[in-house]
Scaffold this motif. Structure first.
Motif, PDB file in Angstrom:
ATOM      1  N   ASP A 100      36.253  23.928 -37.578  1.00  0.00           N
ATOM      2  CA  ASP A 100      36.370  23.884 -36.212  1.00  0.00           C
ATOM      3  C   ASP A 100      35.004  24.563 -35.644  1.00  0.00           C
ATOM      4  N   PHE A 101      33.767  23.431 -35.595  1.00  0.00           N
ATOM      5  CA  PHE A 101      32.697  23.867 -35.406  1.00  0.00           C
ATOM      6  C   PHE A 101      32.305  24.078 -33.968  1.00  0.00           C
ATOM      7  N   ALA A 102      32.881  23.245 -32.978  1.00  0.00           N
ATOM      8  CA  ALA A 102      32.834  23.445 -31.708  1.00  0.00           C
ATOM      9  C   ALA A 102      33.093  24.901 -31.170  1.00  0.00           C
ATOM     10  N   ARG A 103      34.314  25.299 -31.649  1.00  0.00           N
ATOM     11  CA  ARG A 103      34.935  26.624 -31.330  1.00  0.00           C
ATOM     12  C   ARG A 103      34.125  27.837 -32.085  1.00  0.00           C
ATOM     13  N   ALA A 104      33.724  27.440 -33.057  1.00  0.00           N
ATOM     14  CA  ALA A 104      32.798  28.528 -33.923  1.00  0.00           C
ATOM     15  C   ALA A 104      31.594  28.814 -33.080  1.00  0.00           C
ATOM     16  N   LEU A 105      30.917  27.439 -32.729  1.00  0.00           N
ATOM     17  CA  LEU A 105      29.572  27.600 -31.898  1.00  0.00           C
ATOM     18  C   LEU A 105      29.617  28.426 -30.679  1.00  0.00           C
ATOM     19  N   ASN A 106      30.712  28.055 -30.046  1.00  0.00           N
ATOM     20  CA  ASN A 106      30.840  28.793 -28.687  1.00  0.00           C
ATOM     21  C   ASN A 106      31.150  30.336 -28.948  1.00  0.00           C
ATOM     22  N   GLU A 107      31.844  30.648 -29.933  1.00  0.00           N
ATOM     23  CA  GLU A 107      31.857  32.161 -30.306  1.00  0.00           C
ATOM     24  C   GLU A 107      30.727  32.790 -30.923  1.00  0.00           C
ATOM     25  N   PHE A 108      29.848  32.229 -31.418  1.00  0.00           N
ATOM     26  CA  PHE A 108      28.486  32.616 -31.936  1.00  0.00           C
ATOM     27  C   PHE A 108      27.563  32.672 -30.833  1.00  0.00           C
ATOM     28  N   ARG A 109      27.589  31.715 -29.864  1.00  0.00           N
ATOM     29  CA  ARG A 109      26.723  31.886 -28.825  1.00  0.00           C
ATOM     30  C   ARG A 109      27.214  33.115 -27.807  1.00  0.00           C
ATOM     31  N   THR A 110      28.586  33.263 -27.817  1.00  0.00           N
ATOM     32  CA  THR A 110      28.917  34.497 -27.135  1.00  0.00           C
ATOM     33  C   THR A 110      28.558  35.824 -27.561  1.00  0.00           C
ATOM     34  N   VAL A 111      28.311  35.802 -28.981  1.00  0.00           N
ATOM     35  CA  VAL A 111      27.888  37.065 -29.643  1.00  0.00           C
ATOM     36  C   VAL A 111      26.447  37.272 -29.403  1.00  0.00           C
ATOM     37  N   ARG A 112      25.742  36.372 -29.321  1.00  0.00           N
ATOM     38  CA  ARG A 112      24.252  36.151 -29.240  1.00  0.00           C
ATOM     39  C   ARG A 112      24.292  36.848 -27.638  1.00  0.00           C
ATOM     40  N   ARG A 113      24.806  36.424 -26.739  1.00  0.00           N
ATOM     41  CA  ARG A 113      24.789  36.558 -25.286  1.00  0.00           C
ATOM     42  C   ARG A 113      25.108  38.033 -25.127  1.00  0.00           C
ATOM     43  N   LEU A 114      26.092  38.704 -25.841  1.00  0.00           N
ATOM     44  CA  LEU A 114      26.530  39.919 -25.694  1.00  0.00           C
ATOM     45  C   LEU A 114      25.846  40.951 -26.401  1.00  0.00           C
ATOM     46  N   SER A 115      25.278  40.465 -27.475  1.00  0.00           N
ATOM     47  CA  SER A 115      24.559  41.526 -28.285  1.00  0.00           C
ATOM     48  C   SER A 115      23.227  41.315 -28.169  1.00  0.00           C
ATOM     49  N   GLY A 116      22.836  40.404 -28.002  1.00  0.00           N
ATOM     50  CA  GLY A 116      20.991  39.965 -27.795  1.00  0.00           C
ATOM     51  C   GLY A 116      20.394  39.727 -29.361  1.00  0.00           C
ATOM     52  N   SER A 117      21.281  39.453 -30.270  1.00  0.00           N
ATOM     53  CA  SER A 117      21.042  39.425 -31.711  1.00  0.00           C
ATOM     54  C   SER A 117      21.077  37.784 -31.920  1.00  0.00           C
ATOM     55  N   SER A 118      20.045  37.471 -33.010  1.00  0.00           N
ATOM     56  CA  SER A 118      20.136  36.131 -33.339  1.00  0.00           C
ATOM     57  C   SER A 118      20.351  35.857 -34.672  1.00  0.00           C
ATOM     58  N   HIS A 119      21.159  37.005 -35.093  1.00  0.00           N
ATOM     59  CA  HIS A 119      21.390  36.816 -36.701  1.00  0.00           C
ATOM     60  C   HIS A 119      22.314  35.797 -37.081  1.00  0.00           C
ATOM     61  N   LEU A 120      23.194  35.286 -36.135  1.00  0.00           N
ATOM     62  CA  LEU A 120      24.067  34.052 -36.429  1.00  0.00           C
ATOM     63  C   LEU A 120      23.320  32.621 -36.470  1.00  0.00           C
ATOM     64  N   LEU A 121      22.038  32.711 -36.098  1.00  0.00           N
ATOM     65  CA  LEU A 121      21.320  31.358 -35.701  1.00  0.00           C
ATOM     66  C   LEU A 121      21.479  30.473 -36.795  1.00  0.00           C
ATOM     67  N   PRO A 122      21.487  30.510 -38.244  1.00  0.00           N
ATOM     68  CA  PRO A 122      21.694  29.782 -39.211  1.00  0.00           C
ATOM     69  C   PRO A 122      23.114  29.041 -39.112  1.00  0.00           C
ATOM     70  N   LEU A 123      23.965  30.014 -39.136  1.00  0.00           N
ATOM     71  CA  LEU A 123      25.661  29.227 -38.746  1.00  0.00           C
ATOM     72  C   LEU A 123      25.483  28.477 -37.372  1.00  0.00           C
ATOM     73  N   MET A 124      24.909  28.646 -36.450  1.00  0.00           N
ATOM     74  CA  MET A 124      24.802  28.145 -34.979  1.00  0.00           C
ATOM     75  C   MET A 124      24.324  26.520 -35.499  1.00  0.00           C
ATOM     76  N   VAL A 125      23.064  26.689 -36.216  1.00  0.00           N
ATOM     77  CA  VAL A 125      22.634  25.429 -36.621  1.00  0.00           C
ATOM     78  C   VAL A 125      23.497  24.422 -37.262  1.00  0.00           C
ATOM     79  N   ASP A 126      24.172  25.215 -38.386  1.00  0.00           N
ATOM     80  CA  ASP A 126      25.035  24.474 -39.282  1.00  0.00           C
ATOM     81  C   ASP A 126      26.303  23.989 -38.551  1.00  0.00           C
ATOM     82  N   CYS A 127      26.716  24.553 -37.314  1.00  0.00           N
ATOM     83  CA  CYS A 127      27.741  24.142 -36.599  1.00  0.00           C
ATOM     84  C   CYS A 127      27.164  22.914 -35.699  1.00  0.00           C
ATOM     85  N   GLU A 128      25.873  22.905 -35.247  1.00  0.00           N
ATOM     86  CA  GLU A 128      25.427  21.605 -34.594  1.00  0.00           C
ATOM     87  C   GLU A 128      25.418  20.369 -35.623  1.00  0.00           C
TER      88      GLU A 128
END
Length: 243
Positions: free
Chosen positions: A74-102
């Motif tokens: 469910d890449f749309a939902r995963a991407l939304n959650e990963f974006r929220t993590v980045r917004r809340l934490s300021g960390s981009s450590h999930l960027l590889p997974l965000m790219v893979d979701c796209e």
């Protein structure tokens, strides 16, 4: 499960909650990880969703739900959650997974644009390695095999000492096979075998295929080696391993 199994950094995040709620969320996060490891996706989802209901502004809770959604495809939902993590934490450590979701959503141009953002330069070495594998997969999806190989030519490819580098070696070998450079591929599959101490890849089987060997299970007492009449075709997807 007590919840104390979590990393210290997660417990720091949970300090924003009441003591009772923090303890409950911690247990759900541990169970989400355990069930995900056991491939019980439904149970993992239930625990992750409960953690988010109780601690929606805790990055670790949103990350757990994103990881489960990612495993579900469910890449749309995963991407939304990963974006929220980045917004809340300021960390981009999930960027590889965000790219893979796209990529999983078929938005290859967006995936490449995201991979080229300034945040990519802030990633740790292991995260850059994963990003290289994903970008290579995007290029392969687009039929750009030379670019896919180039994407994998990061410093870790030659150093061979980083955690997870065997996955990079495997992806490089797989792309070489796709390019018809089988002799070179054999060398990199061998490197993958040497580094893959937990057998995360099928590098051993790929080596046997390149050598025209088919290991056929003929019974509990037989390990006959049967020559394979046709060379293999490679098809790697370049997906990173969720943490």
């Amino acid at each position: 499960m007590t919840g104390k199994e979590l990393d210290r950094s997660v417990h720091v995040q949970l300090r924003t909650l009441s003591k009772e709620n923090a303890e409950g969320v911690a247990k759900h996060l541990v169970m989400a990880a355990v069930q995900l490891e056991a491939d019980d996706i439904e149970a993992a989802l239930a625990h992750a969703e409960t953690a988010v209901r109780r601690a929606g502004r805790v990055p670790a809770a949103r990350e757990a739900l994103g990881m489960v959604a990612y495993r579900m495809g469910d890449f749309a939902r995963a991407l939304n959650e990963f974006r929220t993590v980045r917004r809340l934490s300021g960390s981009s450590h999930l960027l590889p997974l965000m790219v893979d979701c796209e990529r999983g959503l078929g938005r290859h141009s967006r995936a490449l644009e995201l991979a080229a953002t300034p945040e990519a330069r802030t990633l740790a070495d292991d995260e850059r390695l994963e990003l290289a594998i994903v970008v290579s997969g995007v290029r392969r999806d687009l039929g750009q095999l030379d670019a896919a190989l180039l994407a994998l030519q990061v410093p870790a490819l030659k150093r061979g000492s980083k955690a997870g580098v065997h996955r990079l070696h495997y992806a490089y070998a797989d792309t070489l096979v796709a390019l018809g450079r089988v002799d070179e591929a054999r060398e990199w599959f061998q490197k993958a075998v040497e580094g893959d101490i937990e057998n995360e890849t099928d590098a051993v089987e790929r080596l046997d295929e390149l050598d025209g060997i088919d290991l056929t299970d003929l019974g509990p007492d037989e390990d006959d080696v049967v020559p394979s009449p046709e060379p293999p075709s490679a098809e790697g997807d370049g997906r990173p391993t969720p943490a």
